[in-house]
Structure formats: structure tokens, C-alpha cells
Enzyme design. Structure first.
Site, PDB file in Angstrom:
ATOM      1  CD  GLU A  96      -2.914  -1.115   2.286  1.00 39.86           C
ATOM      2  OE1 GLU A  96      -4.044  -1.531   2.053  1.00 39.86           O
ATOM      3  OE2 GLU A  96      -2.569  -0.679   3.393  1.00 39.86           O
ATOM      4  CB  CYS A 109       2.893   7.418   3.266  1.00 44.11           C
ATOM      5  SG  CYS A 109       3.405   6.316   4.571  1.00 44.11           S
ATOM      6  CB  CYS A 116       7.572  -4.970   9.085  1.00 42.59           C
ATOM      7  SG  CYS A 116       9.002  -4.291   9.960  1.00 42.59           S
ATOM      8  CB  CYS A 120       6.395  -2.479  16.450  1.00 49.45           C
ATOM      9  SG  CYS A 120       8.081  -2.070  15.977  1.00 49.45           S
ATOM     10  CB  CYS A 123       3.126  -1.910  13.804  1.00 46.72           C
ATOM     11  SG  CYS A 123       3.315  -1.723  12.021  1.00 46.72           S
ATOM     12  CB  CYS A 345       0.391   5.914  11.066  1.00 44.34           C
ATOM     13  SG  CYS A 345       1.115   7.367  10.510  1.00 44.34           S
TER      14      CYS A 345
HETATM   15  N1  SAH Z   1       9.320   0.783  10.033  1.00 43.08           N
HETATM   16  C1  SAH Z   1       9.448   2.186  10.110  1.00 43.08           C
HETATM   17  C2  SAH Z   1       8.559   2.926   9.158  1.00 43.08           C
HETATM   18  C3  SAH Z   1       7.124   2.472   9.010  1.00 43.08           C
HETATM   19  S1  SAH Z   1       5.999   2.732  10.305  1.00 43.08           S
HETATM   20  C4  SAH Z   1       9.253   2.669  11.520  1.00 43.08           C
HETATM   21  O1  SAH Z   1       8.815   1.895  12.348  1.00 43.08           O
HETATM   22  O2  SAH Z   1       9.589   3.824  11.775  1.00 43.08           O
HETATM   23  C5  SAH Z   1       5.625   4.476  10.253  1.00 43.08           C
HETATM   24  C6  SAH Z   1       5.198   5.040  11.592  1.00 43.08           C
HETATM   25  O3  SAH Z   1       3.870   4.620  11.947  1.00 43.08           O
HETATM   26  C7  SAH Z   1       6.098   4.583  12.723  1.00 43.08           C
HETATM   27  O4  SAH Z   1       6.417   5.633  13.589  1.00 43.08           O
HETATM   28  C8  SAH Z   1       5.229   3.566  13.410  1.00 43.08           C
HETATM   29  O5  SAH Z   1       5.639   3.322  14.701  1.00 43.08           O
HETATM   30  C9  SAH Z   1       3.858   4.177  13.295  1.00 43.08           C
HETATM   31  N2  SAH Z   1       2.777   3.226  13.555  1.00 43.08           N
HETATM   32  C10 SAH Z   1       2.773   1.901  13.353  1.00 43.08           C
HETATM   33  N3  SAH Z   1       1.585   1.361  13.717  1.00 43.08           N
HETATM   34  C11 SAH Z   1       0.818   2.377  14.171  1.00 43.08           C
HETATM   35  C12 SAH Z   1      -0.528   2.454  14.657  1.00 43.08           C
HETATM   36  N4  SAH Z   1      -1.298   1.386  14.736  1.00 43.08           N
HETATM   37  N5  SAH Z   1      -0.986   3.669  15.005  1.00 43.08           N
HETATM   38  C13 SAH Z   1      -0.215   4.779  14.886  1.00 43.08           C
HETATM   39  N6  SAH Z   1       1.054   4.748  14.425  1.00 43.08           N
HETATM   40  C14 SAH Z   1       1.569   3.566  14.060  1.00 43.08           C
HETATM   41 FE1  SF4 Z   2       7.988  -2.681  11.217  1.00 43.64          FE
HETATM   42 FE2  SF4 Z   2       5.672  -1.632  11.979  1.00 43.64          FE
HETATM   43 FE3  SF4 Z   2       7.718  -1.764  13.694  1.00 43.64          FE
HETATM   44 FE4  SF4 Z   2       7.834  -0.025  11.620  1.00 43.64          FE
HETATM   45  S1  SF4 Z   2       6.361   0.026  13.325  1.00 43.64           S
HETATM   46  S2  SF4 Z   2       9.457  -1.443  12.336  1.00 43.64           S
HETATM   47  S3  SF4 Z   2       6.732  -1.228  10.054  1.00 43.64           S
HETATM   48  S4  SF4 Z   2       6.633  -3.537  12.788  1.00 43.64           S
END
Ligand code: SAH
Ligand code: SF4
Length: 379
Positions: A96, A109, A116, A120, A123, A345
Site C-alpha cells: 500500500e 507515504c 515487516c 512492533c 503495528c 499510519c
Molecule cells: N518501520 C518504520 C517505518 C514504518 S511505520 C518505523 O517503524 O519507523 C511508520 C510510523 O507509523 C512509525 O512511527 C510507526 O511506529 C507508526 N505506527 C505503526 N503502527 C501504528 C498504529 N497502529 N498507530 C499509529 N502509528 C503507528
Molecule cells: Fe515494522 Fe511496523 Fe515496527 Fe515499523 S512500526 S518497524 S513497520 S513492525
């Protein structure tokens, strides 16, 4: 679009690699600039349409090269103007890409991986597991597709994409070479010509690769901190166990210090209700960042099914922001855009053919808890 695996896909060649390609063909490097312009500035993929390329050259190119970009599965436009593309990636997955217009800006974006591996806890991309890295062509292909979809027939292309953030699916520093090649294309004057200040890489903290990035790039940097201490960050961002906060901030300082101009690090802080959003977390954060020139971007958690987290009330978010603000920090709250089309996000999921079994575990958990819920309801 051709699908000849033996041909070189010119879409993903960085400016340097494009020049090397022409030199290898016995041609002058300026050909690279011509091709970059046709492909990235005009949006052409058919060599026959490239009018300043000689017929002989076009025939040569057709034999050895192609311009192939990801196929669009769908393109949705949100009520607030946010747009989302789901693009098909060979092998059964999809990714996406999101476009967010805001005043005079248009931010794209972009995803760097299918899924990934870093898992996390909050996420949804992470919960889908991991399939593979995207190629440079698949990364820049997202910019190519978005720019092309804004074109009006017969009119010169408008610069609708002014900023790119590597904040889609995946951890960009774990797909280092392809991400750097694609970002070089975003910034080169013969392709998208974006300023280095307007291309931002977001990382959850792959420390060694931050040092590597300082050697080869000068894009802007955002770091996904999300917690002000290691105990909490270990739970939310598991890579913290390998590269704890102190090492991460040192690497960020090094990177920012390597830039030719003065810019501030962006610290991203996704706020989850009752998890990391207490005022005491703000106090710890203010202390932690006191020697780091930065701006703090608060991201209220965007929910997805069975995440186990919820979004804090606006009140809690404002209290957190006000504390940091009073301590002298620049703080912004990321507005939730495009959530009616699941483009916010952390809501980007694509279709990941998982290779890690994580999504299988997640689905099992999901089913178990769904079954528990329905049992509880029937009681
Ligand atoms: N992997 C990279 C970039 C992709 S995520 C990273 O982690 O930085 C982009 C941003 O969205 C990151 O700051 C991530 O922590 C945030 N993010 C992920 N899941 C989210 C959620 N459910 N709600 C709000 N922000 C989220
Ligand atoms: Fe990966 Fe999501 Fe963590 Fe970014 S926030 S490193 S996309 S698992």
C-alpha cells in the site's frame, strides 16, 4: 508492461546505475539523463514514445531493457482527499501507498518491504509477518504510479508530490541498498527532483545501518521512539532489546551531525491509551531528549482489529503535548487522515504472503479471542 525477466528494468536504476548501464552499452552517460526524464518526469514506459532517443537506440533498448511498474489493484480516494493505492507485487503479495494533500504540500507515504520482520506490538504491518524486500523498482514504482495517476492527458505534469516519507510498510533500513537507490531517484534533478529536506526515512532503530546511512545519504530522519525508557520500549519495539535507546539516540545524533545543513530529528511517538501516554512518560521523554535537537510528532494510535490497544482521549494527548511544549519542545500531533479508507499510519496491511509464521500465530490468537468473545456474549 512486458514481463521479460532477462531485461533490465530501467525504472529502478539509480542515476548512477543508469549512467553505468549506458556506458556498458557503449553509449554516452548523458543518455541516462534523457531516460530518467522520460521515465520519471514524463511517465513514459514505451521507448518508441521517447522522441529525442534515436531509432537505433530505441531498438537496442527494446532488446535489453524495459520499464515495468507495479500493477494497481485499486485506487481509493478518501473524503478528506487522502488517496491510497493497493499495488500487486509478483508472488501473490500486495503493498500500500498513501498520498496526503495538506495545504500546498502533497506527501506520499511509501512502503519499503512486504510486511515487516520487526513485530512492533502496535503495528498492523508487523502483525502481518514478513515476505521480502521490495526492489528499488518496486519502491520508486510507487512514486511513479502515484505521479502518473495525477496526470491529465495532454497537459504538462503538475508537481503534486512535494514530499516523500518512507513510513509505509516495512523497515527501510533493513532494505538498505534498494531504499537508498530509490531515494536517490526521488532527489535527483533528472527524475523527481525533491529536496533532501523533503524526503524522510523513518526507522524503528536499526542502529548499525543509521551509521551506514550517514555515509551515503542526506535525507531527513525520523525515529520511531514510542517510549521514554528501555523497559517499556522493549515491549513495544522489540528491536530495542538489541539496540537500546541510548545507542539509538547516539546513532541519530551522528546521522544528524553528518548532514550538510542544520535540520532537526523527528521523534515519532505513537500514543496508546494507558500504555505510554501518562504525564510521567512525558516527563521522562523531556529529560531523555534534552540534548537532542528534535521535533516531537505525537501519533494517536490508529486501531486495527485485535490489536489490544486503544487510542487515548484527546484530553490525554493534549496534556502530554502541553507538558512537552512547556518544556520548550516543538510538538505536533499527527492528524488522522484517510482513516475511512484505512490509510492511516499503522493501518497499512497490503496482502503479505507471510514467511515467518507470525501471521499464522496472530490469526490463531485472533480466532481464539474471537471465539472467547462470542462465548462470553452467549453467556
Ligand atoms: N518501520 C518504520 C517505518 C514504518 S511505520 C518505523 O517503524 O519507523 C511508520 C510510523 O507509523 C512509525 O512511527 C510507526 O511506529 C507508526 N505506527 C505503526 N503502527 C501504528 C498504529 N497502529 N498507530 C499509529 N502509528 C503507528
Ligand atoms: Fe515494522 Fe511496523 Fe515496527 Fe515499523 S512500526 S518497524 S513497520 S513492525
Amino acid at each position: 508492461m512486458s514481463n521479460d525477466e532477462k531485461k533490465v528494468n530501467l525504472l529502478g536504476l539509480s542515476p548512477k546505475k543508469m549512467a553505468d548501464f549506458f556506458v556498458e552499452m557503449g553509449e554516452k552517460p548523458f543518455r541516462a539523463q534523457q531516460l530518467l526524464k522520460w521515465i520519471h518526469q514524463v511517465g513514459l514506459e514505451d521507448f518508441d514514445d521517447m522522441s529525442n532517443v534515436s531509432k537505433v537506440m530505441r531498438e537496442k533498448l527494446k532488446e535489453v531493457a524495459c520499464v515495468e511498474y507495479p500493477e494497481i489493484i485499486y485506487h481509493k480516494v478518501s473524503k478528506d482527499g487522502t488517496q491510497k493505492w493497493l499495488m500487486k507485487i509478483p508472488g501473490g503479495s500486495s503493498i500500500e501507498t498513501v498520498y496526503i494533500p495538506e495545504g500546498g504540500r502533497g506527501t506520499l507515504c511509501v512502503s519499503s518491504q512486504i510486511g515487516c520482520a520487526l513485530d512492533c506490538s502496535f503495528c498492523s504491518t508487523g502483525k502481518q509477518g514478513f515476505n521480502r524486500d521490495l526492489s528499488a523498482a518496486e519502491i520508486i514504482g510507487q512514486v511513479y504510479v502515484a505521479a502518473k495517476s495525477f496526470d491529465k492527458p495532454g497537459e504538462k505534469r503538475e508537481r503534486k508530490i512535494t514530499n516523500v516519507v518512507m513510513m509505509g510498510m516495512g523497515e527501510p533500513l533493513l532494505n538498505f541498498d534498494n531504499v537508498v537507490d530509490a531515494m536517490d531517484l526521488m532527489m535527483n534533478d533528472h527524475s523527481y527532483g525533491l529536496s533532501k529536506r523533503r524526503v524522510t526515512l523513518s526507522t524503528s532503530g536499526v542502529v548499525p545501518n543509521l551509521y551506514k546511512l550517514a555515509e551515503v545519504s542526506d535525507v531527513s530522519l525520523a525515529v520511531s521512539l514510542h517510549a521514554p525508557n528501555d523497559a517499556l520500549r522493549d515491549q513495544l519495539v522489540p528491536i530495542n532489546k538489541k539496540y537500546p535507546i541510548k545507542e539509538l539516540l547516539a546513532a541519530c545524533d551522528h546521522y544528524m551531525g553528518s548532514l550538510p545543513d542544520r535540520r532537526k530529528l523527528t521523534v515519532e511517538y505513537t500514543m496508546m491509551d494507558q500504555v505510554n501516554d501518562e504525564v510521567e512518560h512525558a516527563e521522562q521523554l523531556a529529560k531523555l531528549l534534552k540534548n537532542t535537537p528534535c521535533k516531537i510528532n505525537l501519533i494517536p494510535f490508529n486501531p486495527f482489529p485485535n490489536s489490544g490497544y486503544s487510542r487515548p482521549s484527546n484530553n490525554r494527548v493534549y496534556k502530554f503535548r502541553d507538558y512537552l511544549h512547556n518544556q520548550g519542545y516543538i510538538v505536533t500531533i499527527r492528524s488522522t487522515r484517510g482513516d475511512d479508507i484505512d490509510a492511516a499510519c499503522g493501518q497499512l496491511v497490503g496482502q503479505v504472503e507471510d514467511r515467518t509464521r507470525r501471521s499464522a500465530r496472530y490469526i490463531e490468537l485472533h480466532e481464539v479471542s474471537a471465539a472467547e468473545n462470542s462465548q462470553a456474549e452467549s453467556k
